[in-house]
Design a protein around this motif. Structure first.
Motif, short mmCIF file in Angstrom:
data_model
loop_
_atom_site.label_atom_id
_atom_site.label_comp_id
_atom_site.label_asym_id
_atom_site.label_seq_id
_atom_site.Cartn_x
_atom_site.Cartn_y
_atom_site.Cartn_z
N SER A 77 5.19 24.34 -2.47
CA SER A 77 4.73 22.97 -2.68
C SER A 77 5.15 22.06 -1.54
O SER A 77 5.99 22.43 -0.70
CB SER A 77 5.28 22.43 -4.00
N LEU A 78 4.60 20.86 -1.52
CA LEU A 78 4.95 19.88 -0.50
C LEU A 78 6.44 19.55 -0.55
O LEU A 78 7.07 19.25 0.47
CB LEU A 78 4.13 18.61 -0.69
N LEU A 110 8.73 21.46 1.85
CA LEU A 110 8.66 21.21 3.28
C LEU A 110 9.69 20.16 3.69
O LEU A 110 9.90 19.19 2.97
CB LEU A 110 7.27 20.71 3.69
N ALA A 154 8.07 18.06 8.87
CA ALA A 154 7.00 19.05 8.96
C ALA A 154 5.73 18.38 9.46
O ALA A 154 5.46 17.22 9.12
CB ALA A 154 6.76 19.71 7.61
N GLU A 193 1.83 17.21 9.90
CA GLU A 193 0.86 16.80 8.89
C GLU A 193 -0.10 17.92 8.53
O GLU A 193 -0.49 18.08 7.37
CB GLU A 193 0.07 15.58 9.39
N ARG A 226 1.25 20.06 5.79
CA ARG A 226 1.12 19.42 4.48
C ARG A 226 -0.29 19.58 3.94
O ARG A 226 -0.49 19.81 2.75
CB ARG A 226 1.51 17.94 4.58
N GLN A 227 -1.27 19.48 4.81
CA GLN A 227 -2.66 19.65 4.40
C GLN A 227 -2.93 21.07 3.93
O GLN A 227 -3.67 21.29 2.97
CB GLN A 227 -3.58 19.27 5.55
N SER A 250 -1.50 21.33 0.49
CA SER A 250 -2.29 20.51 -0.43
C SER A 250 -3.60 21.21 -0.80
O SER A 250 -4.12 21.03 -1.89
CB SER A 250 -2.59 19.14 0.18
N SER A 260 9.10 28.11 7.92
CA SER A 260 9.79 27.35 6.88
C SER A 260 10.40 28.32 5.88
O SER A 260 10.45 29.54 6.12
CB SER A 260 8.78 26.40 6.18
#
Length: 206
Positions: A15-16, A19, A23, A25, A28-29, A32, A64
């Motif tokens: 999940s976000l 992170l 991190a 962008e 994150r996308q 998502s 990560s």
């Protein structure tokens, strides 16, 4: 209960919140959008899994970690070759052509890299110039002679094919093991090192 993750496994569930704040962008996308992450080799804390995120371009790679408790689904490389889609790319044609011979080895094998990611997600991340990345699980030593024969088979495919031999102690490139090099590069969770025999645990412990 999910199996213990191995390098190259694809995992869903990160999940976000997992992170770090810095991190990129695009990473994150990716999360998502519900895309999976790939297990990588690294030493991490107990209960954590070293993973990598991939974006739309080759330079978008991010290392990560995620908690093992967050895994919702996992897919191993060998599961991706149980059924193959249409052969519209050289790498997919190569995979279809090699499947019967690789099945005949009597060892578990699978597909990784961009082709594996595409087979697992349906996202068109592979292209006409994509290599085919494979792994072969070799719990016991593969002789140099057998490695040479296997490399010749892969070299006859309609695209470049790179295979990793997954030994109990890490991975070594088939191309290296099939060569005349006395020492080969073994990749493990503790890092990479040159060894004479990647199946010789006494050597690795030295």
């Amino acid at each position: 209960m999910h199996p213990i993750p191995r390098p190259h496994d694809l995992l869903w569930g990160m999940s976000l919140a997992h992170l770090p704040a810095d991190a990129p962008e695009w990473a994150r996308q990716v999360l998502s959008a519900g895309q999976p992450v790939v297990v990588r080799r690294a030493m991490v804390a107990t209960g954590q899994i070293a993973v990598g995120l991939r974006g739309a371009s080759r330079d978008q790679r991010y290392a990560s970690v995620m908690p093992a408790s967050g895994i919702m689904r996992s897919v191993r490389p060998e599961q991706l070759v149980e059924s193959l889609p249409s052969r519209d790319l050289p790498a997919l044609r190569a995979l279809a052509l090699l499947k019967s011979s690789l099945d005949g080895l009597g060892l578990r094998w699978g597909v990784t890299g961009s082709v594996g990611f595409q087979l697992a997600t349906g996202l068109a991340v592979a292209h006409a110039d994509s290599d085919l990345d494979l792994l072969l699980r070799t719990p016991v030593e593969l002789s140099r002679a057998d490695a040479c024969e296997l490399q010749l088979l892969l070299d006859g495919a309609p695209c470049r094919v790179d295979m990793q031999l997954e030994t109990p102690s890490g991975a070594v490139a088939l191309r290296d093991w099939a060569s005349e090099s006395a020492r080969v590069l073994l990749k493990s969770h503790a890092g990479a090192r040159l060894v004479n025999d990647p199946w010789q645990l006494r050597e690795l412990a030295a």
